[in-house]
Design a protein around this motif. Structure first.
Motif, PDB file in Angstrom:
ATOM      1  N   VAL A 179      42.574  -9.246   5.726  1.00  0.00           N
ATOM      2  CA  VAL A 179      43.814  -9.944   5.430  1.00  0.00           C
ATOM      3  C   VAL A 179      44.824  -9.335   6.350  1.00  0.00           C
ATOM      4  N   GLN A 180      45.515 -10.208   7.042  1.00  0.00           N
ATOM      5  CA  GLN A 180      46.668  -9.665   8.000  1.00  0.00           C
ATOM      6  C   GLN A 180      47.837 -10.374   7.563  1.00  0.00           C
ATOM      7  N   ASP A 181      48.680  -9.369   7.421  1.00  0.00           N
ATOM      8  CA  ASP A 181      50.193  -9.637   6.600  1.00  0.00           C
ATOM      9  C   ASP A 181      51.301  -9.198   7.800  1.00  0.00           C
ATOM     10  N   SER A 182      51.700 -10.055   8.260  1.00  0.00           N
ATOM     11  CA  SER A 182      52.786  -9.859   9.390  1.00  0.00           C
ATOM     12  C   SER A 182      54.141 -10.706   8.903  1.00  0.00           C
ATOM     13  N   ARG A 183      54.445 -10.758   7.560  1.00  0.00           N
ATOM     14  CA  ARG A 183      55.605 -11.423   7.112  1.00  0.00           C
ATOM     15  C   ARG A 183      56.973 -10.724   7.575  1.00  0.00           C
ATOM     16  N   ASP A 184      56.850  -9.599   7.336  1.00  0.00           N
ATOM     17  CA  ASP A 184      57.693  -8.494   7.630  1.00  0.00           C
ATOM     18  C   ASP A 184      57.975  -7.788   8.876  1.00  0.00           C
ATOM     19  N   PRO A 185      58.274  -8.242  10.170  1.00  0.00           N
ATOM     20  CA  PRO A 185      58.155  -7.723  11.720  1.00  0.00           C
ATOM     21  C   PRO A 185      59.303  -6.738  11.348  1.00  0.00           C
TER      22      PRO A 185
END
Length: 382
Positions: A179-185
């Motif tokens: 799972v890759q989570d980059s919603r909050d750069p």
């Protein structure tokens, strides 16, 4: 039944305009629907939905399109029919035979009233019903996230910045989860787990990961911080719609809810003007088909010889219709902030229709005197 009671002449004009109306409406709807459907292809390509779901979601937008396009299609069809009758000198012949403008206008008015009834039905009932169904369908699509992440060997984008990959599915267990989570750069989080499973508890949905690690990178260029875990629960509820409380927008409300809104509701207290504007927009929409027919007839419905330029009348009618429709939209937007704009909302189409009626019946056309050769008169009267 209305058509059967018409004389042959009126039935001929009604039928010709009606066929043109359905043709123009189908063409316009097809073009606009295609452009919207292309934007929804993501349902099939990346979210794993069936073609049937794709057609349902895009098809539920048709009532909203029909309300806008039906008056325009009727206007275009009436312009085409009247221009054709003038081009073939049929209106000239009818006028020379004693057929007044009212007899030519009656079948067009009958058609416009039928279209107005259709537009009214769409505005008052079909649009809010279809938008509610669309919201339910989209919620179900989002709730189908479990089926999406169970696709083996594929990277699935649940939403922008969140990607899930499952190597293998074995019974109820998921193996090789990423799972890759980059919603909050600039923060990026990656979850790796040997196995996991979907768990629903207390109305919420979780992806429970086992024997894995979390890699968290706070800033670009820095080494990630790695935390090893034996068990970790990733909350999927925001993507399934399970935790959402349904609050319908004014456009999704039934007309009865707009007429008698719940003044204690937070949605109404925050934007009462939008409820008011939506209600009056639905009620005024049926006026536009009648107004547009009257404008078209006032422009080119009177007898003209082939030597007279009809292009000027056509362009004037198009300009008048565009001005009335754009003005109506502007008045509806203004109604959000001031209730007095309701005068303009109804006044524009009504005033335009009355002005067109005055132009139609203000007196005999000068073209009539020179319109038809005397040889046509006996045949026309016959």
């Amino acid at each position: 039944m209305i058509v059967d009671r018409m004389p042959l002449l009126e039935r001929y004009l009604f039928g010709m305009t009606a066929k043109a109306f359905f043709g123009v409406l189908a063409a316009l709807t097809g073009v606009i629907w295609t452009t919207q459907a292309l934007r929804e292809l993501d349902l099939v390509t990346s979210q794993g939905q069936t073609l049937w779901i794709f057609l349902v979601v895009t098809g539920l937008s048709l009532p909203s399109l029909a309300v806008i396009l039906a008056p325009v299609a009727l206007f275009g069809a009436s312009l085409w029919a009247l221009n054709r009758l003038n081009g073939d000198s049929e209106i000239v012949t009818m006028s020379a035979a004693g057929v007044g403008p009212w007899r030519l206008l009656r079948p067009l008015l009958a058609l416009s009233l039928l279209v107005a009834l259709l537009v009214g039905l769409m505005s008052v009932w079909a649009i809010p019903e279809s938008l509610r169904m669309l919201r339910t369908q989209i919620t179900q699509v989002r709730a189908d996230v479990v089926a999406n992440i169970l696709r083996e060997g594929q990277f699935t984008q649940i939403e922008s910045g969140l990607v899930v990959h499952v190597r293998e599915r074995r019974g109820g267990a998921l193996l090789g989860i990423f799972v890759q989570d980059s919603r909050d750069p600039p923060q990026e989080i990656a979850y790796l787990a040997e196995r996991g499973q979907i768990v629903e508890e207390g109305g919420s949905t979780f992806l429970v990961l086992e024997n894995g690690s979390v890699q968290r990178r706070e800033e670009a260029g820095k080494d990630p911080a790695i935390v090893v875990f034996q068990r970790y629960a990733f909350d999927l509820s925001p993507f399934t719609g399970a935790a959402e409380v349904t609050s319908y927008k004014p456009r999704e409300r039934y007309t009865s809810e707009l007429i008698r809104p719940d003044v204690s509701e937070a949605a109404y207290r925050s934007q009462p003007g939008r409820f008011r504007a939506e209600l009056h927009e639905r009620l005024v929409n049926p006026l536009y088909p009648v107004t547009f027919i009257l404008i078209a007839f006032a422009a080119i419905g009177r007898p003209r010889t082939t030597r007279q330029n009809r292009a000027t009348g056509v362009l004037a009618a198009i300009a008048a219709v565009a001005a009335v429709r754009i003005g109506g939209l502007g008045a509806t937007n203004l109604l959000v902030s001031t209730p007095y704009a309701v005068i303009a909302v109804y006044g524009l189409p009504i005033a335009a229709g009355l002005a067109a009626l005055w132009l139609i019946f203000r007196g005999p056309s000068t073209a009539t005197a020179t319109a038809a050769p005397s040889a046509l008169l006996p045949a026309a009267r016959a």
